[in-house]
Design a protein around this motif. Sequence first.
Motif, PDB file in Angstrom:
ATOM      1  N   SER A  39       8.250 -57.896  39.486  1.00 38.51           N
ATOM      2  CA  SER A  39       8.960 -58.181  38.241  1.00 38.51           C
ATOM      3  C   SER A  39       9.141 -59.687  38.031  1.00 38.51           C
ATOM      4  N   LYS A  54      17.552 -54.113  38.668  1.00 40.11           N
ATOM      5  CA  LYS A  54      17.729 -52.692  38.353  1.00 40.11           C
ATOM      6  C   LYS A  54      16.420 -51.931  38.419  1.00 40.11           C
ATOM      7  N   GLU A  55      15.344 -52.561  37.963  1.00 39.30           N
ATOM      8  CA  GLU A  55      14.043 -51.892  37.919  1.00 39.30           C
ATOM      9  C   GLU A  55      13.119 -52.328  39.048  1.00 39.30           C
ATOM     10  N   ASP A  56      13.635 -53.042  40.026  1.00 37.49           N
ATOM     11  CA  ASP A  56      12.796 -53.598  41.088  1.00 37.49           C
ATOM     12  C   ASP A  56      13.417 -53.278  42.444  1.00 37.49           C
ATOM     13  N   LEU A  78      16.735 -58.673  36.992  1.00 42.39           N
ATOM     14  CA  LEU A  78      15.516 -57.906  37.217  1.00 42.39           C
ATOM     15  C   LEU A  78      15.687 -56.820  38.267  1.00 42.39           C
ATOM     16  N   ARG A  88      16.246 -55.199  44.886  1.00 41.12           N
ATOM     17  CA  ARG A  88      17.498 -54.548  45.314  1.00 41.12           C
ATOM     18  C   ARG A  88      17.651 -54.639  46.823  1.00 41.12           C
ATOM     19  N   THR A 135      23.028 -53.411  38.142  1.00 42.68           N
ATOM     20  CA  THR A 135      22.318 -52.282  38.754  1.00 42.68           C
ATOM     21  C   THR A 135      23.149 -51.009  38.894  1.00 42.68           C
TER      22      THR A 135
END
Length: 470
Positions: free
Chosen positions: A41, A112-114, A110, A118, A189
């Motif tokens: 991302s 939340k989708e990665d 970034l 996280r 997140t």
Amino acid sequence: MMSFALGAATLGAPGLSLAKSASSFASKRPVPGKRKFVSKSVEQLIARTKAKIADPELAWIFENCFPNTLDTTVELGTLRGKPDTFVVTGDIDAMWLRDSSAQVWPYVSLAKEDADLRRLFRGLIRRQAVCIAIDPYANAFLPDPTAKTNLDWAQQDITDMRPGVAERKWEIDSLCYPIRLAAAYWKATGDREPFDDDWRAAMRLVVKTFREQQRKDGHGPYHFQRRSPIPTESLFLGGYGSPAKPVGLIHSMFRPSDDACLYPLFIPANLFAVYALRELGPMTQALFGDTAFADECKALADEVQHAAEKYGVMRDEQGAEFWAYEVDGYGNQLFMDDANAPGLLSLAYLGCCPLDDARFRRTRELAWSTRNPYFFKGKAAEGVGGPHEGLRMIWPMSIMMRAFTSRDDAEIRQCLHWLKTTHAGTGFMHEAFDQDDPAHFTRPWFAWANTLFGELIVELADKRPALLRG
């Protein structure tokens, strides 16, 4: 934090011509196989942002700088059976609570989708909790929590040094930055995983330390002295610092530059503590249902804010208000600014006040003027420095903060011009450079400054794209 200088003779080139084509700017990033951490991302964001930048040199600097933290400073592992992330500052092999938080800040949105990001944030939030538990008064830590400091300048410090601590300079912001990061990550997140009992205990220790350093009942446990010819490396009065009246403000012995305070009631850091406490209270209420602790955070924030309003405000000849830099509660007030954040220029950037707050606007104007003894204006640029690197030395970070807090396109364009023309051909930001000679600079590898520059470009690409189109 000590500094490392690199002069013009080492560079071999004073700068790059603006007329060079895009093909002239070869990437300064490590080759993919040598990068410490890779995020798909982040790479996608770099590509999207770079496509919006018309100037090839500016695009090149952005691509070098924005991923510099991930490329070069992140170490993933495990600690005590849990995911761990250790983030060095760059050319100093230790982790500052402040720097590590700021270095990864631009990647939070970034996460939340990665899943890889996280994992990074979970490990860093845990590691910072471990560091705070080791010593809430320390500013920098080692990878091994049982090791003795390997920083040459800290070996003989007269303080209560503990294993795992790299340097033990008490700075309020060292405890604020991890809260800022944790709250932002949680909001972005919804991930509860890193917020365990250890993190919760660390946050209680933060509030306890803030209370101790209000110094209502004596000077508290912290003391620090260093044998050094540099006066700002040590503290007065047996290591407990200059006297200040216990008025409700939190005493800070050192600034975020790691230089000793002149007056211990350091206003920017106190305002940052108010912000952090107002983030921490509702967060712990939501995560743990801990109403009592949330109320304690709010009460302390209210007390510090009230004291800052009472003791930390100055007035100009026309009666207009602006913030002092440091005070002692006895009536003595210091106005200056230092490029490190928190400082007066960075208050709105850090969320300590609205961007359009009248007091902040006035303070910002004075900090970027000869009213501030550490404002420098030369042939190469103008900006704010500080005692840490001395007179004439402008910190790119101050130019970035001016751009972040500007409402004027022309002013932002000027800041971009200064940043683009003072990297001395390296393709990276530095700690400081001479006002007349950018080839004389300190710290060739300073990840916070690099990532902050990248953050600025990403924000402009999102909110003011016309500024990057030429």
